[in-house]
Design a protein around this motif. Sequence first.
Motif, PDB file in Angstrom:
ATOM      1  N   PRO A  78     -33.854  91.051 133.027  1.00 20.31           N
ATOM      2  CA  PRO A  78     -34.344  90.175 134.975  1.00 20.31           C
ATOM      3  C   PRO A  78     -35.874  89.280 133.970  1.00 20.31           C
ATOM      4  N   GLY A  79     -34.982  88.276 133.509  1.00 23.47           N
ATOM      5  CA  GLY A  79     -35.789  87.373 132.224  1.00 23.47           C
ATOM      6  C   GLY A  79     -36.234  87.561 131.022  1.00 23.47           C
ATOM      7  N   THR A  80     -36.258  87.048 130.238  1.00 27.30           N
ATOM      8  CA  THR A  80     -36.404  87.757 128.278  1.00 27.30           C
ATOM      9  C   THR A  80     -38.399  88.472 128.366  1.00 27.30           C
ATOM     10  N   GLN A  81     -38.610  88.038 129.677  1.00 25.29           N
ATOM     11  CA  GLN A  81     -40.543  88.323 129.170  1.00 25.29           C
ATOM     12  C   GLN A  81     -40.516  89.387 129.579  1.00 25.29           C
ATOM     13  N   VAL A 206     -32.481  92.952 116.775  1.00 22.30           N
ATOM     14  CA  VAL A 206     -32.233  92.492 118.645  1.00 22.30           C
ATOM     15  C   VAL A 206     -32.146  91.571 119.022  1.00 22.30           C
ATOM     16  N   ILE A 207     -31.816  90.478 119.442  1.00 21.96           N
ATOM     17  CA  ILE A 207     -31.409  89.727 119.862  1.00 21.96           C
ATOM     18  C   ILE A 207     -31.915  89.209 121.205  1.00 21.96           C
ATOM     19  N   PHE A 208     -32.876  88.538 122.031  1.00 20.46           N
ATOM     20  CA  PHE A 208     -33.181  87.969 123.153  1.00 20.46           C
ATOM     21  C   PHE A 208     -32.452  86.755 123.618  1.00 20.46           C
ATOM     22  N   ARG A 209     -31.594  86.549 124.265  1.00 17.09           N
ATOM     23  CA  ARG A 209     -31.026  85.402 125.194  1.00 17.09           C
ATOM     24  C   ARG A 209     -31.607  84.722 126.736  1.00 17.09           C
ATOM     25  N   SER A 210     -31.604  83.124 126.767  1.00 16.31           N
ATOM     26  CA  SER A 210     -32.199  83.228 127.995  1.00 16.31           C
ATOM     27  C   SER A 210     -31.135  82.556 128.717  1.00 16.31           C
TER      28      SER A 210
END
Length: 347
Positions: A78-81, A206-210
């Motif tokens: 639910p959002g990268t935040q 670890v990769i975060f994508r928006s």
Amino acid sequence: MSAPIAHGGGITAAAAAFGGKPEDWLDLSTGINPCPVDLPEIPARAWHRLPDRHLMDEARVAARNHYGSGEILPLPVPGTQSVIQLLPRLVRQGSKVVVTDDRVAVTDNRVAVVSPTYGEYARAFASAGFVVDAVGDIAAIGAEHRLAVVVNPNNPDGRAWPADVLLGLHDRMKAANGFLVVDEAFGDTDPTLSLAARAHELSNLVIFRSFGKFFGLAGLRLGFVIARDDILACFEDWLGPWAVSGPAQSLAASLLRSDVSAIRSRIDERCAGLHGALAAAGLRTAGGTALFSLVADARAGDIYTHLCRHHILVRKFDYAPDWLRFGLAPDPAADRRLGEALQRFER
């Protein structure tokens, strides 16, 4: 608890301070596509039922194909935040706990964040009791760091790190039993920078994508995590059941399967419009991405206030008072509105 960070998007507060209705303001304070995509149809059952596993599976397959993550099925969040705030738990998983005289101490509690960048990383770790080293260069990250964060391309200056440099950093972190987090929130506008295609080879990455920035749907609160299965299982467990709504997963599955070339072309057009307005006003661009431009100017504070008086909001920075970040305007008329306001600024 550390003080909240002032992010972009605070139109309500700006209108309260400078007048006008929030809907009449031109919000250039975020790095979000100002031309949201047309929404595909969402099946009624996605609204009616709790999000079932097949919805997540469809979204994950679509995300894998869109991001090119190969064997890895990205995890919707639910959002990268939401997962930034969980990162301290990931590091704690491998930390050594020492008990002395009824006191508990966690060793190896130092992390590195390539800075300046999105401030919530440092805040999340500092709030969890970690020592946060804000480093200016990847070379400053050492074996003492349990985790390193690199935003690529970076927010707010657009600095980009080549893949081979990040691969080398990953190997250094792995050798020290640490993790590398690469935030690719603005990666859709330049897919060549992404490590997603190599992620299955990189056990400590670890990769975060928006999702919302590129598609112009930030209010959906949706992102993806790309990592090995055991790391994804941790995040899924920590988030708990039904973390991502059924409508969000349905939209993701549809839009990530679509042809996004028109979206990129529209963003490029809007980026050119912003650059034209800034250049005509004599403002120097110090960096940026396709979704925002960073201006360095000694008069930044006065320009910010001047634009607010014209009901145009841009992003200012308490740690860099000579910086302003300009997001994209939605159309040529808004470009002209910005340009005319900047022309009225008394130099």
